[in-house]
Design a protein around this motif. Sequence first.
Motif, PDB file in Angstrom:
ATOM      1  N   ARG A 187      40.791  27.281  48.222  1.00  0.00           N
ATOM      2  CA  ARG A 187      41.125  28.718  48.283  1.00  0.00           C
ATOM      3  C   ARG A 187      39.883  29.572  48.004  1.00  0.00           C
ATOM      4  N   ARG A 188      39.098  29.135  47.040  1.00  0.00           N
ATOM      5  CA  ARG A 188      37.885  29.903  46.711  1.00  0.00           C
ATOM      6  C   ARG A 188      36.925  29.926  47.898  1.00  0.00           C
ATOM      7  N   GLU A 189      36.740  28.785  48.590  1.00  0.00           N
ATOM      8  CA  GLU A 189      35.835  28.748  49.734  1.00  0.00           C
ATOM      9  C   GLU A 189      36.354  29.625  50.878  1.00  0.00           C
ATOM     10  N   VAL A 190      37.671  29.613  51.093  1.00  0.00           N
ATOM     11  CA  VAL A 190      38.253  30.457  52.143  1.00  0.00           C
ATOM     12  C   VAL A 190      37.981  31.931  51.863  1.00  0.00           C
ATOM     13  N   LEU A 191      38.195  32.353  50.625  1.00  0.00           N
ATOM     14  CA  LEU A 191      38.009  33.763  50.271  1.00  0.00           C
ATOM     15  C   LEU A 191      36.535  34.142  50.276  1.00  0.00           C
ATOM     16  N   ARG A 192      35.654  33.201  49.884  1.00  0.00           N
ATOM     17  CA  ARG A 192      34.227  33.495  49.947  1.00  0.00           C
ATOM     18  C   ARG A 192      33.787  33.726  51.389  1.00  0.00           C
ATOM     19  N   ALA A 193      34.279  32.881  52.288  1.00  0.00           N
ATOM     20  CA  ALA A 193      33.938  33.068  53.694  1.00  0.00           C
ATOM     21  C   ALA A 193      34.464  34.400  54.221  1.00  0.00           C
ATOM     22  N   ALA A 194      35.676  34.775  53.799  1.00  0.00           N
ATOM     23  CA  ALA A 194      36.243  36.048  54.252  1.00  0.00           C
ATOM     24  C   ALA A 194      35.423  37.222  53.745  1.00  0.00           C
ATOM     25  N   ARG A 195      34.905  37.129  52.541  1.00  0.00           N
ATOM     26  CA  ARG A 195      34.068  38.220  52.017  1.00  0.00           C
ATOM     27  C   ARG A 195      32.775  38.347  52.815  1.00  0.00           C
ATOM     28  N   ARG A 196      32.312  37.217  53.363  1.00  0.00           N
ATOM     29  CA  ARG A 196      31.099  37.266  54.193  1.00  0.00           C
ATOM     30  C   ARG A 196      31.403  37.686  55.634  1.00  0.00           C
ATOM     31  N   GLY A 197      32.699  37.860  55.935  1.00  0.00           N
ATOM     32  CA  GLY A 197      33.089  38.275  57.275  1.00  0.00           C
ATOM     33  C   GLY A 197      33.211  37.138  58.262  1.00  0.00           C
ATOM     34  N   THR A 198      33.410  35.911  57.774  1.00  0.00           N
ATOM     35  CA  THR A 198      33.547  34.746  58.652  1.00  0.00           C
ATOM     36  C   THR A 198      34.846  34.013  58.363  1.00  0.00           C
ATOM     37  N   ARG A 199      35.344  33.320  59.382  1.00  0.00           N
ATOM     38  CA  ARG A 199      36.563  32.523  59.216  1.00  0.00           C
ATOM     39  C   ARG A 199      36.218  31.162  58.644  1.00  0.00           C
ATOM     40  N   ARG A 245      42.465  40.474  48.960  1.00  0.00           N
ATOM     41  CA  ARG A 245      42.078  39.213  49.606  1.00  0.00           C
ATOM     42  C   ARG A 245      42.914  38.980  50.872  1.00  0.00           C
ATOM     43  N   ALA A 246      44.212  39.304  50.776  1.00  0.00           N
ATOM     44  CA  ALA A 246      45.074  39.121  51.953  1.00  0.00           C
ATOM     45  C   ALA A 246      44.603  39.997  53.105  1.00  0.00           C
ATOM     46  N   ARG A 247      44.246  41.251  52.827  1.00  0.00           N
ATOM     47  CA  ARG A 247      43.765  42.145  53.890  1.00  0.00           C
ATOM     48  C   ARG A 247      42.469  41.639  54.503  1.00  0.00           C
ATOM     49  N   SER A 248      41.572  41.094  53.672  1.00  0.00           N
ATOM     50  CA  SER A 248      40.305  40.586  54.202  1.00  0.00           C
ATOM     51  C   SER A 248      40.529  39.411  55.140  1.00  0.00           C
ATOM     52  N   LEU A 249      41.548  38.593  54.882  1.00  0.00           N
ATOM     53  CA  LEU A 249      41.851  37.465  55.759  1.00  0.00           C
ATOM     54  C   LEU A 249      42.470  37.932  57.072  1.00  0.00           C
ATOM     55  N   VAL A 250      43.403  38.863  56.981  1.00  0.00           N
ATOM     56  CA  VAL A 250      44.101  39.328  58.185  1.00  0.00           C
ATOM     57  C   VAL A 250      43.137  40.035  59.130  1.00  0.00           C
ATOM     58  N   ARG A 251      42.165  40.763  58.619  1.00  0.00           N
ATOM     59  CA  ARG A 251      41.215  41.479  59.474  1.00  0.00           C
ATOM     60  C   ARG A 251      40.405  40.527  60.366  1.00  0.00           C
ATOM     61  N   LEU A 252      40.230  39.290  59.891  1.00  0.00           N
ATOM     62  CA  LEU A 252      39.412  38.332  60.636  1.00  0.00           C
ATOM     63  C   LEU A 252      40.208  37.517  61.644  1.00  0.00           C
ATOM     64  N   ASP A 253      41.520  37.683  61.667  1.00  0.00           N
ATOM     65  CA  ASP A 253      42.357  36.869  62.545  1.00  0.00           C
ATOM     66  C   ASP A 253      42.686  37.633  63.822  1.00  0.00           C
ATOM     67  N   PRO A 254      42.226  37.180  64.987  1.00  0.00           N
ATOM     68  CA  PRO A 254      42.486  37.938  66.229  1.00  0.00           C
ATOM     69  C   PRO A 254      43.933  37.879  66.670  1.00  0.00           C
ATOM     70  N   ASP A 255      44.694  36.934  66.158  1.00  0.00           N
ATOM     71  CA  ASP A 255      46.097  36.804  66.561  1.00  0.00           C
ATOM     72  C   ASP A 255      47.043  37.588  65.661  1.00  0.00           C
ATOM     73  N   ALA A 256      46.499  38.328  64.717  1.00  0.00           N
ATOM     74  CA  ALA A 256      47.371  39.043  63.785  1.00  0.00           C
ATOM     75  C   ALA A 256      48.144  40.158  64.480  1.00  0.00           C
ATOM     76  N   GLY A 257      47.584  40.676  65.550  1.00  0.00           N
ATOM     77  CA  GLY A 257      48.314  41.699  66.302  1.00  0.00           C
ATOM     78  C   GLY A 257      48.007  43.095  65.820  1.00  0.00           C
ATOM     79  N   SER A 258      47.653  43.257  64.591  1.00  0.00           N
ATOM     80  CA  SER A 258      47.328  44.571  64.039  1.00  0.00           C
ATOM     81  C   SER A 258      46.510  44.364  62.785  1.00  0.00           C
TER      82      SER A 258
END
Length: 399
Positions: free
Chosen positions: A34-46, A123-136
């Motif tokens: 979980r920590r690695e996922v969130l760190r990547a999201a903070r850097r703007g990467t999936r 953290r949830a918003r940072s993840l959703v922003r990087l997902d192209p399939d989120a729809g919004s």
Amino acid sequence: MRSIDISDNGARHHVLAEILGAQIAWWQLGFGVRREVLRAARRGTRFPEPDVWRVAVGWAGQWLAAPRWWRLLFGTGVTVLAMVCFAALASGLAEVDELTALSVATAGGVPLATAWASWQARRARSLVRLDPDAGSTPERLSSRGLTVRALATLLTAVTAAATLVVAAAHERSSWPKCPRFTVDPPVLDWWRRDPAGCPAGDTLVGAAGLRYTPWTTTERFTGRELDNVVYVAPEGPLLLPTAIFAVWAASGGPSGELGQPVGGATNDLVAYMNFRGGAVVAHTGGIPKVHLGQEYSHSRAPDSACVPHDRPCVTEAYADAAGIHLGWHHGMADAFNVAWWPRGEPELMAGREVAGYEFTLPDPRPSTVYVLEVSACHKRFLRRSLCTWQSDPVTVGVG
């Protein structure tokens, strides 16, 4: 992602099950992942692992789509559980007063829970922003949302401050409120080291020329006030029951046959004080008696009968190469408190909580006689343990 409102009567339980399932799947990834996922999201990467990223985005989407009442209920439940566990540990292990422990837990838990909920949403918003399939993408908070958040922050701060005030006021009220009297400096220093009871008057000189300070203590369990005096012996201040002090003073005090006091004890059955030339003993409801040339001890042999039966009865006490072994009988109890000290050195008293009916003290001091006693305790949730009087002490000599 759609929000769930009160009109979702038919599908609400299915949606809430999905939300809870997404949360559990997110937890099952483990803290490191979980920590690695969130760190990547903070850097703007999936995150590069597709399965992990799918779980992460699924959790983020469900968290943001969940109704506010669900998030509030979930956060409140976790917070209350954490605060109750902390308060129980502080009250049971550190023997902190239950109200104080709960107040401090609330003061610390409420702000942490608020910060944790805000962190989860970011953290949830940072993840959703990087997902192209989120729809919004997550919408910015409206002015109403900002107002609600500001009010929640203010309420958190007020709650934390109020609980700290309650804890401080309760802690102050738990200390004995003693009247102001003028006492000798050695007595004052002794009281600061061991604040038991209160002065009942100024330090004065009695008819026999003895300088003493009237003192009041409270009997354990019953709450009955006991009359004592504090006398400054050559070894330091000693607390003597008033009746024993009166007998000693009438016999000549330190210049009489008994001489200077050297130490004693008091429980619900007997009070005694040993002197250099003897002892004065007062059993409950009886008249103090002088025993010249004898040292009194209420310790008993392990093979003798135990009276009364409302406290542990020591049945085994001996020393060998492994240490001092102690065994006792008693009814059901959650734990037992064992105390020990070298005879004549009560200031070196030590103790330990024991779960069973036996105890071994390793590495005792050689060529020393130890005094040991046991009390039984029943633990209470968010309340201090209720313990019996100590058993009659036993003595064990170490070669």
